[in-house]
Structure formats: C-alpha cells, structure tokens
Design a protein around this motif. Sequence first.
Motif, short mmCIF file in Angstrom:
data_model
loop_
_atom_site.label_atom_id
_atom_site.label_comp_id
_atom_site.label_asym_id
_atom_site.label_seq_id
_atom_site.Cartn_x
_atom_site.Cartn_y
_atom_site.Cartn_z
N PHE A 24 0.80 -1.23 0.00
CA PHE A 24 0.00 0.00 0.00
C PHE A 24 0.83 1.28 0.00
O PHE A 24 0.30 2.37 -0.03
CB PHE A 24 -1.02 -0.01 1.15
CG PHE A 24 -0.44 -0.31 2.50
CD1 PHE A 24 0.08 0.69 3.28
CD2 PHE A 24 -0.44 -1.63 2.99
CE1 PHE A 24 0.61 0.41 4.54
CE2 PHE A 24 0.08 -1.91 4.25
CZ PHE A 24 0.61 -0.89 5.02
N VAL A 65 2.42 2.13 -7.38
CA VAL A 65 2.19 1.17 -8.45
C VAL A 65 0.78 0.64 -8.24
O VAL A 65 0.39 0.39 -7.11
CB VAL A 65 3.21 0.01 -8.30
CG1 VAL A 65 2.80 -1.18 -9.12
CG2 VAL A 65 4.61 0.47 -8.64
N ASN A 66 0.00 0.51 -9.30
CA ASN A 66 -1.32 -0.08 -9.15
C ASN A 66 -1.50 -1.25 -10.10
O ASN A 66 -0.78 -1.36 -11.09
CB ASN A 66 -2.43 0.97 -9.36
CG ASN A 66 -2.51 1.94 -8.19
OD1 ASN A 66 -2.56 3.14 -8.37
ND2 ASN A 66 -2.46 1.41 -6.97
N THR A 67 -2.48 -2.08 -9.76
CA THR A 67 -2.65 -3.32 -10.51
C THR A 67 -4.07 -3.45 -11.02
O THR A 67 -5.01 -3.10 -10.31
CB THR A 67 -2.33 -4.52 -9.59
OG1 THR A 67 -1.04 -4.33 -9.00
CG2 THR A 67 -2.35 -5.83 -10.36
N PHE A 125 -6.37 -6.48 -11.78
CA PHE A 125 -6.30 -7.92 -11.50
C PHE A 125 -7.03 -8.73 -12.56
O PHE A 125 -7.97 -8.25 -13.20
CB PHE A 125 -6.92 -8.20 -10.12
CG PHE A 125 -6.08 -7.68 -8.99
CD1 PHE A 125 -5.17 -8.51 -8.35
CD2 PHE A 125 -6.18 -6.36 -8.57
CE1 PHE A 125 -4.39 -8.03 -7.30
CE2 PHE A 125 -5.39 -5.87 -7.54
CZ PHE A 125 -4.50 -6.71 -6.90
N ALA A 132 -11.32 -8.13 -9.31
CA ALA A 132 -11.34 -7.88 -7.86
C ALA A 132 -12.08 -6.60 -7.51
O ALA A 132 -11.63 -5.80 -6.70
CB ALA A 132 -9.91 -7.84 -7.31
N LEU A 133 -13.24 -6.40 -8.11
CA LEU A 133 -14.06 -5.23 -7.75
C LEU A 133 -14.73 -5.49 -6.40
O LEU A 133 -15.06 -6.63 -6.09
CB LEU A 133 -15.12 -4.97 -8.82
CG LEU A 133 -14.57 -4.64 -10.21
CD1 LEU A 133 -15.72 -4.36 -11.17
CD2 LEU A 133 -13.62 -3.44 -10.16
N PHE A 134 -14.92 -4.42 -5.61
CA PHE A 134 -15.57 -4.57 -4.31
C PHE A 134 -17.08 -4.62 -4.53
O PHE A 134 -17.71 -3.61 -4.85
CB PHE A 134 -15.20 -3.41 -3.39
CG PHE A 134 -13.71 -3.22 -3.26
CD1 PHE A 134 -12.89 -4.30 -2.93
CD2 PHE A 134 -13.13 -1.99 -3.50
CE1 PHE A 134 -11.52 -4.14 -2.81
CE2 PHE A 134 -11.75 -1.82 -3.38
CZ PHE A 134 -10.94 -2.90 -3.04
N ARG A 153 -17.65 4.36 -5.99
CA ARG A 153 -16.85 4.20 -4.78
C ARG A 153 -15.68 3.28 -5.06
O ARG A 153 -14.59 3.47 -4.52
CB ARG A 153 -17.72 3.68 -3.64
CG ARG A 153 -17.05 3.91 -2.32
CD ARG A 153 -17.93 3.78 -1.12
NE ARG A 153 -17.03 3.58 0.02
CZ ARG A 153 -17.21 2.67 0.97
NH1 ARG A 153 -18.27 1.88 0.93
NH2 ARG A 153 -16.35 2.54 1.94
N TYR A 195 -11.74 4.54 -4.69
CA TYR A 195 -11.23 3.91 -3.47
C TYR A 195 -9.84 4.40 -3.07
O TYR A 195 -9.58 4.71 -1.91
CB TYR A 195 -11.22 2.39 -3.66
CG TYR A 195 -10.94 1.62 -2.39
CD1 TYR A 195 -11.92 1.45 -1.43
CD2 TYR A 195 -9.68 1.06 -2.15
CE1 TYR A 195 -11.68 0.75 -0.27
CE2 TYR A 195 -9.43 0.36 -0.98
CZ TYR A 195 -10.42 0.20 -0.04
OH TYR A 195 -10.18 -0.48 1.11
N ALA A 196 -8.96 4.50 -4.07
CA ALA A 196 -7.58 4.91 -3.76
C ALA A 196 -7.56 6.31 -3.13
O ALA A 196 -6.76 6.59 -2.24
CB ALA A 196 -6.73 4.88 -5.02
N GLU A 215 -10.20 7.67 -1.53
CA GLU A 215 -10.91 7.58 -0.25
C GLU A 215 -9.95 7.18 0.87
O GLU A 215 -9.92 7.81 1.93
CB GLU A 215 -12.05 6.56 -0.39
CG GLU A 215 -12.85 6.36 0.89
CD GLU A 215 -13.90 5.27 0.76
OE1 GLU A 215 -14.42 5.07 -0.37
OE2 GLU A 215 -14.19 4.60 1.76
N VAL A 216 -9.14 6.15 0.63
CA VAL A 216 -8.25 5.69 1.70
C VAL A 216 -7.10 6.67 1.92
O VAL A 216 -6.46 6.67 2.96
CB VAL A 216 -7.68 4.27 1.42
CG1 VAL A 216 -8.81 3.26 1.36
CG2 VAL A 216 -6.86 4.23 0.15
N ARG A 268 -10.25 2.34 -11.70
CA ARG A 268 -9.88 2.30 -10.29
C ARG A 268 -8.36 2.29 -10.12
O ARG A 268 -7.83 2.90 -9.20
CB ARG A 268 -10.49 1.04 -9.66
CG ARG A 268 -10.30 0.95 -8.18
CD ARG A 268 -10.97 -0.27 -7.60
NE ARG A 268 -10.27 -1.49 -8.00
CZ ARG A 268 -10.56 -2.70 -7.52
NH1 ARG A 268 -11.56 -2.84 -6.66
NH2 ARG A 268 -9.91 -3.77 -7.91
N ALA A 269 -7.67 1.60 -11.06
CA ALA A 269 -6.23 1.47 -10.92
C ALA A 269 -5.48 2.72 -11.37
O ALA A 269 -4.36 2.96 -10.94
CB ALA A 269 -5.75 0.26 -11.71
#
Lengths: 355, 339, 295
Positions: free
Chosen positions: A78, A82-84, A86, A90-92, A99, A103-104, A106-107, A151-152
């Motif tokens: 984290f 670098v982002n991936t 998948f 791997a969506l929530f 959202r 996400y990136a 938000e956190v 998202r990535a």
Amino acid sequence: MALLEIRKARREFVTPEGGRFAALDGIDLDIGAHEFVTLLGPSGCGKTTLLRSISGFETLDGGAILLDGADLSTLPPFRRPVNTVFQSYALFSHMSVARNVGYALEVRGEDRASRERAVAEALEKVGLTGMGTRKPSQLSGGQRQRVALARAIIGKPRLLLLDEPLSALDRNLRQQMQIELKTLQNTLGIAFIFVTHDQEEALTMSDRIVVMRAGLIEQIGTPRQIYRHPKNRFVAEFIGETNLFALTIDRIESGQALARTVEGLELLLPAGTAKAGDKAVAVLRPADFTLADQGIAATVTKAVYLGADLHLFVQPAVGGPEIRVTARDSALAPKEGTKVHLAYDPAASHVLEAA
Amino acid sequence: MKALGVAVALALMAGAAQAEETLALYNWGDYINPEILTKFTAETGIKVTLDTYSSNEEMLAKIQAGATGYDIVFPSVHMNDIMLKLGLLEKTDINLSPDFKNIDPANLRSKEDPTSSYCLPYAWGTVGVFYNEKITGPLTSWADFFAVPEKTGGKITLLDDMREVLAIGLIANGKSVNSADPADIKLATDYILAHKASVSAFSYDSMAMMTSGDIAAAHFFVGGNVFFIQMPEIKYMIPSEGATMYQENICVLASAPDKENAKKFMEFYLRPEIAALNVAQQYNGTANVQARELIPAEIKNNPNITVGPETLTRLHIFEDIGAALKLYDRAWNTIRTAQ
Amino acid sequence: MAIRRQTLVLATLLTPVTLFLGVFFLLPLLIIALFSFLTPGLYGGVEWAFYHWNYGRIFGWADDIIEVYEPIYLQILARSLGFAALTVLLCLLLCYPVAFWVSRLPNRWRMLFLFLITLPFFSSLIVRLYAWLLILKPSGILNTVLIGVGAISEPLEILYTPAAVVLGMVYVMVPFMFLPLYSAVDNLDRALIEASMDLGATRLQTFLKVVLPQTLPGILGGAVIVFIPSVGNFIVPDVLGGAKGLMIGNLVEQQFLSARNWPFGSALSMIVMAVVLAVLLGSTAAAKRKGGQNA
C-alpha cells in the motif's frame, strides 16, 4: 535511468514434495517511464510472480527492484506508487462503481468533492460516464474490466501492472480493449507492464516483449524482433506458427548458405557467420512460403479454410516433417492431394542463435 | 386431532399387550433398584419400561398435557393428593391385598386417601445436611450450616428446589412448611436472602463435589449417604431447628393401559424382601415394617439414615398448598435474582 | 394450461412441508399464544377464561390482589438479553481470527479442524457441561494445572459465578458462530484484499472497508444463530452458574415445571419470542441494506 530496474530477482517456492523451485531464477530487466512492456510466457514461467514482486505481494529471496533508483523491497504494497489491474478484476461487490473507482482517493483521505471530480474523469477515460451509481454486479464483463482499469489509474501511479486482464473477455471485445489499452497508455504517459500468455495480445500492444520460461528471460525485444528473429526454438515456437528446419550447411556462396535436412530437402539461408559443415536451425513462418511453378516439390495433405486465408499442411517429396503454409484462398486454391511447389525469399528465413 | 392420536396410541398399546405383557413405569431418576424390575419380569414375564422425571410438577405437567402409555407414577404425598383431586389416579384397592398388613399405618399420609385404596407408600426419607467434618467440624443446626463459609472458608450448597429452600426459611422462623401466609413467606424469603451470599449454588450436583472436597456442606436427600460409605468424615444430620421429609407413593394412572399388571407390581412391592432390596440400594426408609428387619445392618444401624423417634418429631412433610404456590414462586424468583 | 399444471405440481410438492410446519411449528406457537391469555389452573393447565394479568404482572397493570406486578421479570429478561449479547460478542471475537487462520490451512488440516469443531455435537450438552464442572471446580483440572505451574497459589473461584455462565455459553455456542463465519471468510476473494492494499489502503483500512463488509452476512448469520438460543438457555446458568442468577429460560421452565402456571410461562415465552423476532428482523434489515450493496 530507467523507471523500473529489476536486478537479479530471485524467488523460490517449496513444492508440495518438499523440493525447491525457482519461480524467478535471476531476472534482470529495465523498464522505461513511458514503455508498454509485456511479460509473455506459458503458465508457470514466473511472469505473474514477477508482477506480484513489483506490486509487493511477493517478497524476493534475492536481488532487488528499484523504482526511480529507490529500493522497493521495504515498502508494503500500500505504499508503492504502483497499481494493478487484477485478472479477476477484484471489484468490491459491496460498493458502487463510483466508490470502487474512488477507493484509492478515499483511503488517502481526499475530500469528497475532489474525489467525485476525479471519479467522473476516470470513468470518462474508460468510457463509463454516468455508470457511477451502479453496482459491479449490474455491469457486463467488459464494463467491469473498465471499472477495474479506472480504479487502478485514478491514483496516478507511475507504473500500471496488468495481470492477464483480458483473458475473461470474448475475442471481439478483447481486440477492441487491446487498442483502447494502448491508447490509454499513450494518453496517461505512464509505463504499463502487461502479463499474458497470449502471443497475439503481446504482439498487438507492446513496445517490448519479454519472453519468459521457467523463471528465466528467454528474449527481450520489440514485437518484430521477437517474431522475425527469435533467439531460440522456444521463442520461435511460442510466438506464432513456425516451421523449423534442422539443417547442415553444405556450402557458402555469394553471401548465402545452402543447407540440407537429413532427408535431403535443400534450403537457401542468409550466410551470416556460418561455415560449411555447421549445424543450424532455420525458421520460416507459414506466410513466408508461396505456391509457385517450381521450388520444393510437395503434396498437400490437409487444407484448413480460415476465411481469407487457407492453411495448408504440405508434405515435401523428399520426406521429413510437414511444412505449414498460409496461402490466399481462391478458386484455384489447392485441395488435399494436389501436387505443389513451394517458393520462399531466402532473406525472410532466420537462423536461430541456439537450437 | 389429539383424540385421534390417543385412539391410535391406545390401539397400538392394545396390539402390543396381546403380543406381550408390559408395564410402563414413570419414576424419578435413579429412584428404584433395577434388580426389582429384573426380578419382577423374571417372575411374571411382564416386560417393564422405565421413564424418568426430575420433579413432581414435571410429571404432572406431562400427564396433564396428555402423555399416555404410562401405568405407574411415583408422586410425593402432596402430589398424590393433587392428582387424586384432578381425577388422574385409578382406584386399586391395594389396601385389600393380604400383604398390606406389612405397611406401617404411620406412612399412610395422603389426606385425600387416608386408607390407601388408591396408592401404596413407596419410600420415604429426610432432607438434611451433609457435611465434611474435617473441614467444618461438627454441625447440628441450620445456623451452623450457614456459618460454614465464614468460619471455615468451605462452600455450601442448597437444593435447586423452590419449596425445599423456602422450607428452611420457614422452619428457621418457626413457621409451617405449608404456610400460605404472605407474612410467613416474607420472613422465610428474608432468612434465605440474608444467607444467599454464603451459598455457592442451588444444585442437585452437590454429592460429587462433596466427594472431591470442593463443597464442605450440602443440603441434600438422605439417599446421598450411598456415596459416602467409604468416607467416614462425611456426616449427615437433621438440623436441630427441624427439616423436611418426603414420601413417595406408588400410584396407578387412570389412563394406564395395563392396570392389572400395575396392581401386580404393587403387590410384588408389598413383599418385605422386595421393599428391603430397594432400601439396600437407595439408602432411604421403607413403609414396610417386615422389610425394616431385612435391610442390611450398615443401613439399619446407621443413625444418619435410620432416624429415631426423637428426630421424627422435628420432620415436616409438604402438603398441597393450592393457590398459595404462587407466593412461593414469587419468593423463589426474588431469591434467585437477588445479587 | 401449462401454468395451471405447474401450479398444481408446485402445490403438491409444497403440501408436506406446509403440513409439517403447520402442525409442528405453527400449531404449538398458536397454543402458547392462546394460553398466554387464559386463566392459570390451580394445578397446572388452563381454565378457559380470558385473563390479561399474565402480561399485567410483567408490564405493570396487575391489580395487586389477584396478581402482583413486579419489575423483576423485565429485569430478568434484560439480564438474559445482556448475557446473550455478550455471548455473541465473545463468540465473534473468538471465531473471527480463527476462521481466517483455518481458511488458510492446507486442505487436509482444514477438514480436520472443521471436523473437530463439530465434534461437540456428537455428545450431549449436559455431559459436556458436567465436564466443564469438573474442569472449573476448585479441585478441578484448571486449578490443579495453574497451581501446579505456580501461576496461582489459591484456587480460582470461577465455578458458580457469572463468568462461568458466560464461559459455558460461549463454549456451547462457538460452533454455531464459527461455521457461518468460516463459510463467509472462506468465500472471501483474497484478490479483494490485495486490490485494496494495492490501491493504498492500510491493513486496518482494508479490514474495515473490505473484509468486514464482505463477511458481514456470515457475521450476522452467526450472531442470530448464537443469540436466539442464548436468550432462552437455562441449562448453562443452572449447571455452571449454580442457579443463582435467574435467566428468562429458567423462569419459563419454572412456570411449567414447578410453579404450575402455564399461562404465565406462555406469556413470558411470547415476550421472549417477540424480542427475538425483533432482533431477527433488525438484522435481516441490516443484511438487506448491506446486501443491497452486495447484489
């Protein structure tokens, strides 16, 4: 300086039988800041392990990975820029598309307004404007793929890792996404590392292809280099359809070498550094051959109709393995049992460095 | 629906009875010597089944709810009276049997059936205090018993039984264990509450804990003596303020499918050697005068089990208290909830 | 025509289930509901006259002559709910990390563990509780071991305390919490955890934003399955608590088996049922709200 430097990367796994198996057996690789690099190889070659070592989900047993010259090994996933994307996306599933995409941010604690702006922008980039309120389950496979992509990239990574992201899509969508991915990479101006076992995907999108086998790199090169000048039999056979001829050089004549198979089939090759009596393996792609009035005498054993093209399996009169030939389909196209002659341009043939 | 179920059950029972003579007992847990049942079957060929309950009210509730198939139940005397009032019992004329002369008239305690034309006295005993003399020293009264934790650090338990526990409070205040006066019950409640902090548990499991030394003294039935034959330091006493006694009778249900077999069992139990056999395993008292001569010496001569006439005057037996039970229930809830 | 035929087939298939539920579930429930409004018989059973004081005793409109209002009943209910909630919480805290650990075990060990956790179902509850009695009593295994290793000098007073009740309840209920929780954890896509960390979420953020919501159905399922029987449990408080703290389950049992007051026992049962139903509906609503996001 390269964006990413991989130095003597080693990663070993313990097999269920208790033995050791090197998924990465000393990998050296540099990746430029704007490059689209594909890691290509059969399953188990180490390409996914290499990707996961970059993202931080695998820890190297030896060697180092440097980003902008700084060692990544102490950084948890984290903290890596670098982002991936998948393979399974791997969506929530419990979050809306918006959202998921945001996400990136938000956190990271970004405020709502700037998050919403960035999400709208990212969704627009992947062609999903207005889909933010939906749930991932309400989207098609291709749309989910785009959400994963949005998202990535929203966190503006230096490097985007893509783990066989197109494998679940059907052929048409896959081809469309290949073009879009390449365009996106140009727009974003960041490096993409793309993992696949599909040579066509690799040839279509990559600036460079890294062919891997058993934890080692077999060859690094542009798609053309890999296709036309494979270093060895593995690369030649893995990338596209190939005819391989095991030959002995008979004589050298005006920059060309005349070589012969065990059965007596004669071929002309670029001479290079070869001398008479040398053994060599030559590569000729099916499209390098044409049907002609003279040349290698042979009989068609099978003709496979492929639309515009016709795929022929041809048995040379002197014997030896069948030769695969791609021919244009026409009314005059040969049928099974037809006697033909094969011609080729000696310049198109390529001699492997190692058999 | 229910009537149909009963009819089907009866039909099935009738069918079974033709094939094989049976008798279904519904008794307290571990309250009959299994040897008696074996002997009865060997002699008569009647197959005996045994179901168990753990309180009079549980048995009554089951019978009232329509449980059928049982022939004989073993209610305490006050429950015997209740069941008679409710018409749940069958007249057996057991008092006309020749062996009935063996029965001590003092044990004909039913108020509704003073001549025993319905039920037969089964067994009786006292509810006193077991104590580990090594820990507690000699105990003679409830006051001694409740003082054990403070004086010796040993633990004490009371029975997990509403009327038995409140009876201690009533006895300690010189009131009847069958009092229906709210003021008496209030006194009893206050007495128990005053001692609740000393009581480790309300439990029927105290005998094993006495054996292991985890409990120093316990309120329990005389039958508990069976566990301490090899442990002379465990004594049993009837507190000087008084204590309760119990007696169960053998009764035949009005709904019994095998009434004749049930009567046969009652007559079988009238025999002195059979009643004595029960005492030998149960360590309690029998109403059968002849049997009293046949019981093993270690029970007969044990003053803990076989109480003398002086002690008998201090023993109280529960009677049916009708609607006043509600007062006891509320007192019991208060006792168990108090912190 | 086809639709009618389908309906007929469906009706035929559902009839046994409907009858079964009707006779063995609904009918007893209706009887209890009815009894709770009838007059208690002097020696148990009911008299067929309307009687609202069963509830009046509990909620406060009793006349103090025939029936007396006492707040004790609601206090006992609240206490039972509190114990049940504590049991749920402790079971959850205990099972959640273990579920993750087990789901990562090699297949063979995982199967063994799941078998072990269901092992208690093979023996009677009473027997297992008496085993705990032997463990917890002053001269029991626990104290012997602790004194043996010198951890304590005096035996711990656990038996016949509220702590023993909670311990026993947790012990009895843990398998019921573990199985749904394990199922949820095992179904959790590990790629989601990696995706979250890949996107910059710390482990704590990943847990709160991804793992917890994704396993929420299992948590709620386990909580409900543990909560409901915990509210009515009366065996554990009796055996391990020394019957000193009355629970609502004891109270109901007592009304039927020693106070001979069936209507009052029925009224108490109805209230317990109402509370449990409210909890159930509440958690279903919560699951639906979260599930809406899941769908």
